[in-house]
Design a protein around this motif. Structure first.
Motif, mmCIF file in Angstrom:
data_model
loop_
_atom_site.group_PDB
_atom_site.id
_atom_site.type_symbol
_atom_site.label_atom_id
_atom_site.label_comp_id
_atom_site.label_asym_id
_atom_site.label_seq_id
_atom_site.Cartn_x
_atom_site.Cartn_y
_atom_site.Cartn_z
ATOM 1 N N ARG A 224 0.874 -1.170 -0.008
ATOM 2 C CA ARG A 224 -0.119 -0.014 0.016
ATOM 3 C C ARG A 224 0.662 1.296 -0.025
ATOM 4 O O ARG A 224 0.336 2.414 -0.074
ATOM 5 N N SER A 225 1.972 1.174 -0.261
ATOM 6 C CA SER A 225 2.946 2.402 0.031
ATOM 7 C C SER A 225 3.530 2.424 -1.337
ATOM 8 O O SER A 225 4.393 3.341 -1.650
ATOM 9 N N GLY A 226 2.926 1.871 -2.521
ATOM 10 C CA GLY A 226 3.348 2.226 -3.800
ATOM 11 C C GLY A 226 4.252 1.028 -4.187
ATOM 12 O O GLY A 226 4.641 0.331 -3.548
ATOM 13 N N ARG A 227 4.337 0.978 -5.668
ATOM 14 C CA ARG A 227 5.167 0.108 -6.138
ATOM 15 C C ARG A 227 6.677 -0.016 -5.605
ATOM 16 O O ARG A 227 7.657 -0.821 -5.624
ATOM 17 N N ALA A 228 7.195 1.427 -5.292
ATOM 18 C CA ALA A 228 8.642 1.391 -4.992
ATOM 19 C C ALA A 228 9.059 0.665 -3.729
ATOM 20 O O ALA A 228 9.818 0.162 -3.349
ATOM 21 N N ALA A 229 7.775 0.413 -2.827
ATOM 22 C CA ALA A 229 7.903 -0.227 -1.606
ATOM 23 C C ALA A 229 7.722 -1.857 -1.772
ATOM 24 O O ALA A 229 7.771 -2.690 -0.998
ATOM 25 N N MET A 230 7.363 -2.148 -2.959
ATOM 26 C CA MET A 230 6.946 -3.598 -3.035
ATOM 27 C C MET A 230 8.178 -4.691 -3.019
ATOM 28 O O MET A 230 9.211 -4.507 -3.271
ATOM 29 N N PRO A 231 7.899 -5.731 -2.429
ATOM 30 C CA PRO A 231 8.905 -6.702 -2.360
ATOM 31 C C PRO A 231 9.255 -7.398 -3.753
ATOM 32 O O PRO A 231 8.329 -7.132 -4.613
ATOM 33 N N ALA A 232 10.348 -8.101 -3.917
ATOM 34 C CA ALA A 232 10.448 -8.732 -5.351
ATOM 35 C C ALA A 232 9.255 -9.432 -5.840
ATOM 36 O O ALA A 232 8.673 -10.222 -4.710
ATOM 37 N N MET A 233 9.109 -9.814 -7.087
ATOM 38 C CA MET A 233 8.049 -10.500 -7.415
ATOM 39 C C MET A 233 8.331 -11.219 -8.948
ATOM 40 O O MET A 233 9.112 -10.548 -9.593
ATOM 41 N N SER A 234 7.637 -12.282 -9.235
ATOM 42 C CA SER A 234 7.848 -12.803 -10.629
ATOM 43 C C SER A 234 6.534 -12.467 -11.039
ATOM 44 O O SER A 234 5.403 -12.756 -10.550
ATOM 45 N N ARG A 235 6.528 -11.964 -12.301
ATOM 46 C CA ARG A 235 5.156 -11.615 -13.164
ATOM 47 C C ARG A 235 5.299 -12.406 -14.709
ATOM 48 O O ARG A 235 6.330 -12.697 -15.078
ATOM 49 N N ILE A 236 4.106 -12.634 -14.903
ATOM 50 C CA ILE A 236 3.761 -13.418 -16.258
ATOM 51 C C ILE A 236 3.301 -12.544 -17.178
ATOM 52 O O ILE A 236 2.345 -11.797 -17.179
ATOM 53 N N PHE A 237 3.896 -12.539 -18.646
ATOM 54 C CA PHE A 237 3.598 -11.655 -19.542
ATOM 55 C C PHE A 237 3.016 -12.484 -20.712
ATOM 56 O O PHE A 237 3.818 -13.306 -21.206
ATOM 57 N N ASN A 238 1.826 -12.146 -21.335
ATOM 58 C CA ASN A 238 1.527 -12.935 -22.509
ATOM 59 C C ASN A 238 1.834 -12.271 -23.530
ATOM 60 O O ASN A 238 1.513 -11.116 -23.998
ATOM 61 N N VAL A 239 2.762 -12.828 -24.758
ATOM 62 C CA VAL A 239 3.196 -12.010 -25.901
ATOM 63 C C VAL A 239 2.261 -12.617 -27.028
ATOM 64 O O VAL A 239 2.496 -13.831 -27.466
ATOM 65 N N PRO A 240 1.604 -12.078 -27.893
ATOM 66 C CA PRO A 240 0.611 -12.481 -29.045
ATOM 67 C C PRO A 240 1.729 -12.767 -30.121
ATOM 68 O O PRO A 240 2.603 -11.908 -30.419
ATOM 69 N N THR A 241 1.488 -13.685 -30.573
ATOM 70 C CA THR A 241 2.154 -14.064 -31.948
ATOM 71 C C THR A 241 1.425 -14.005 -33.300
ATOM 72 O O THR A 241 -0.004 -13.817 -33.175
ATOM 73 N N SER A 242 1.934 -13.963 -34.542
ATOM 74 C CA SER A 242 0.807 -13.660 -35.551
ATOM 75 C C SER A 242 -0.147 -14.852 -35.856
ATOM 76 O O SER A 242 -1.051 -14.549 -36.491
ATOM 77 N N SER A 243 0.183 -15.904 -35.365
ATOM 78 C CA SER A 243 -0.470 -17.001 -35.456
ATOM 79 C C SER A 243 -1.619 -17.272 -34.434
ATOM 80 O O SER A 243 -2.600 -17.999 -34.701
ATOM 81 N N GLY A 244 -1.819 -16.210 -33.762
ATOM 82 C CA GLY A 244 -2.937 -16.255 -32.617
ATOM 83 C C GLY A 244 -2.473 -16.870 -31.266
ATOM 84 O O GLY A 244 -3.193 -16.822 -30.381
ATOM 85 N N GLU A 245 -1.361 -17.685 -31.456
ATOM 86 C CA GLU A 245 -0.802 -18.438 -30.294
ATOM 87 C C GLU A 245 -0.279 -17.203 -29.307
ATOM 88 O O GLU A 245 0.190 -16.031 -29.719
ATOM 89 N N GLU A 246 -0.083 -17.405 -28.062
ATOM 90 C CA GLU A 246 0.572 -16.553 -27.322
ATOM 91 C C GLU A 246 1.650 -17.070 -26.713
ATOM 92 O O GLU A 246 1.558 -18.222 -26.040
ATOM 93 N N TYR A 247 2.710 -16.684 -26.477
ATOM 94 C CA TYR A 247 4.311 -17.007 -25.730
ATOM 95 C C TYR A 247 3.917 -16.502 -24.411
ATOM 96 O O TYR A 247 3.604 -15.362 -24.373
ATOM 97 N N THR A 248 4.422 -17.153 -23.348
ATOM 98 C CA THR A 248 4.301 -16.622 -22.163
ATOM 99 C C THR A 248 5.673 -16.494 -21.302
ATOM 100 O O THR A 248 6.679 -17.299 -21.783
ATOM 101 N N LEU A 249 5.881 -15.273 -21.186
ATOM 102 C CA LEU A 249 7.405 -14.846 -20.248
ATOM 103 C C LEU A 249 7.073 -14.700 -18.962
ATOM 104 O O LEU A 249 6.190 -14.182 -18.333
ATOM 105 N N THR A 250 8.049 -14.952 -18.301
ATOM 106 C CA THR A 250 8.357 -15.009 -16.830
ATOM 107 C C THR A 250 9.299 -14.028 -16.398
ATOM 108 O O THR A 250 10.482 -14.159 -16.994
#
Ligand SMILES: C[S@@+](CC[C@H](N)C(=O)[O-])C[C@H]1O[C@@H](n2cnc3c(N)ncnc32)[C@H](O)[C@@H]1O
Length: 346
Positions: A93-119
């Motif tokens: 609640r003190s904002g992103r600057a005070a956040m602990p470390a974390m892993s996040r997932i991002f989905n990247v669209p491809t031209s075939s409609g599939e999505e790649y997942t990056l951590t």
């Protein structure tokens, strides 16, 4: 039992109260409900979804847990776990600057409609290390890359401009400047697969996490045949000796690179020696159009023009910062993407 729906957030008084001497399990569940996750930048669904618990009184609730001896709980371990969780909820609640470390997932669209997942691993932020977090314009650019790479004019390796050699072309050489956590560069690598190599760069203190993120995604990168390297490239240091024609890059990527008055000059002065002189060479950028930084965006445009580069394609789009504003609302951010090429062969 504690339960909440997106439509009806709980009140803090619905949570277990310390005077009731709640069980450790109930406190752990309540603290999990109070967890604030980063938004996903782009999806309005996430933006309209409210918190599970109304914010009023939450800070007081958390500090009361931290300052309580929790004497009725059975073990020291349980008490420690609850104090730690309450402290984590408070720092969220003190904002992103005070956040602990974390892993996040991002989905990247491809031209075939599939999505790649990056951590991507995001260490806890310190004031100066903005590259430890993934920013909204890199999220938007990563989702746009598959289009950008296919829409005309094609980004093709300079070695393939002769049609007779196009089948045996050398891989496109790409460079990312100020790569941060690497979302754009790693997305580019996975999307391009064998047809490109990419070197992800940033300041010395950012590169270890960048390299870690490349390693975290090695399975996807191997599957797509991508070649990724990481290293330090400080825009304030003029390369010496200057890169040879072979060392220059066909594509330079940069997301959210301007946040100090010195950045437009530093960035363009870095693009100058590193961008290939081939007619298909491209610079691909995306940056937020925040009021405070508009003069820098203008200066960047002017300096790119002076260097001999012109916009090939550009556009604006809106994303949402992954951390909410003080009043709990989503922060819409207008971003500008642009693709640049040489105005004439240099
Ligand atoms: C706002 S962050 C953006 C990071 C990432 N591109 C993103 O959008 O998520 C700006 C990045 O530029 C990098 N940077 C700032 N000054 C730099 C310099 N002189 N040389 C190289 N990188 C620099 C920072 O370390 C940081 O990673």
């Amino acid at each position: 039992m504690i339960s909440a729906t997106a439509d009806e957030p709980l009140h803090v008084l619905d949570l277990p109260q310390l005077y009731e001497k709640p069980s450790g399990t109930d406190l752990v569940k309540a603290l999990a409900l109070l967890s604030l996750q980063p938004r996903t930048f782009g999806t309005s669904a996430d933006v309209v979804k409210g918190p599970a618990v109304q914010p009023a009184g939450v800070t007081r609730y958390l500090t009361s847990i931290i300052s309580s001896p929790l004497a009725w709980l059975e073990t020291d371990e349980l008490r420690e776990a609850i104090w730690d969780a309450a402290a984590a909820r408070l720092s969220e609640r003190s904002g992103r600057a005070a956040m602990p470390a974390m892993s996040r997932i991002f989905n990247v669209p491809t031209s075939s409609g599939e999505e790649y997942t990056l951590t991507l691993h995001e260490p806890s932020l310190t004031a100066d290390n903005l590259g430890m977090k993934t920013w909204v314009s890199s999220y938007l650019l990563s989702r746009r890359l598959h289009n950008l790479l296919e829409s005309p004019p094609q980004l093709v390796p300079t070695a393939s401009t002769d049609p007779s050699t196009s089948k045996t072309e050398t891989p496109l050489r790409a460079l990312e400047l100020g790569a941060g956590t690497g979302l754009v560069g790693l997305s580019f690598a996975a999307l391009q697969g064998k047809s490109a190599t990419i070197h992800l760069t940033d300041l010395p203190e950012i590169v270890p996490n960048l390299a870690h993120n490349a390693a975290l995604n090695v399975e996807l990168l191997n599957r797509t045949g991508a070649t990724v390297t990481t290293g330090v490239l400080d825009w304030s240091v003029t390369p010496s000796p200057l890169p040879s024609a072979e060392e220059r890059f066909d594509v330079i990527l940069a997301a959210d690179p301007l946040y100090s008055p010195s950045h437009p000059k530093l960035l363009v002065d870095t693009i100058a020696p590193w961008l290939s002189h081939g007619r298909d060479a491209r610079v691909v950028t995306e940056m937020p159009l925040r009021d405070a930084y508009l003069p820098q965006v203008q200066e960047f445009r002017r300096r790119m023009g002076e260097l001999g580069l012109a916009v090939v394609e550009e556009g604006e789009e809106v994303g949402y910062d992954d951390w909410e504003s003080a009043d709990g609302g989503a922060l819409a951010v207008k971003c500008w993407w642009s693709i640049w090429g040489w105005t004439e062969k240099v």
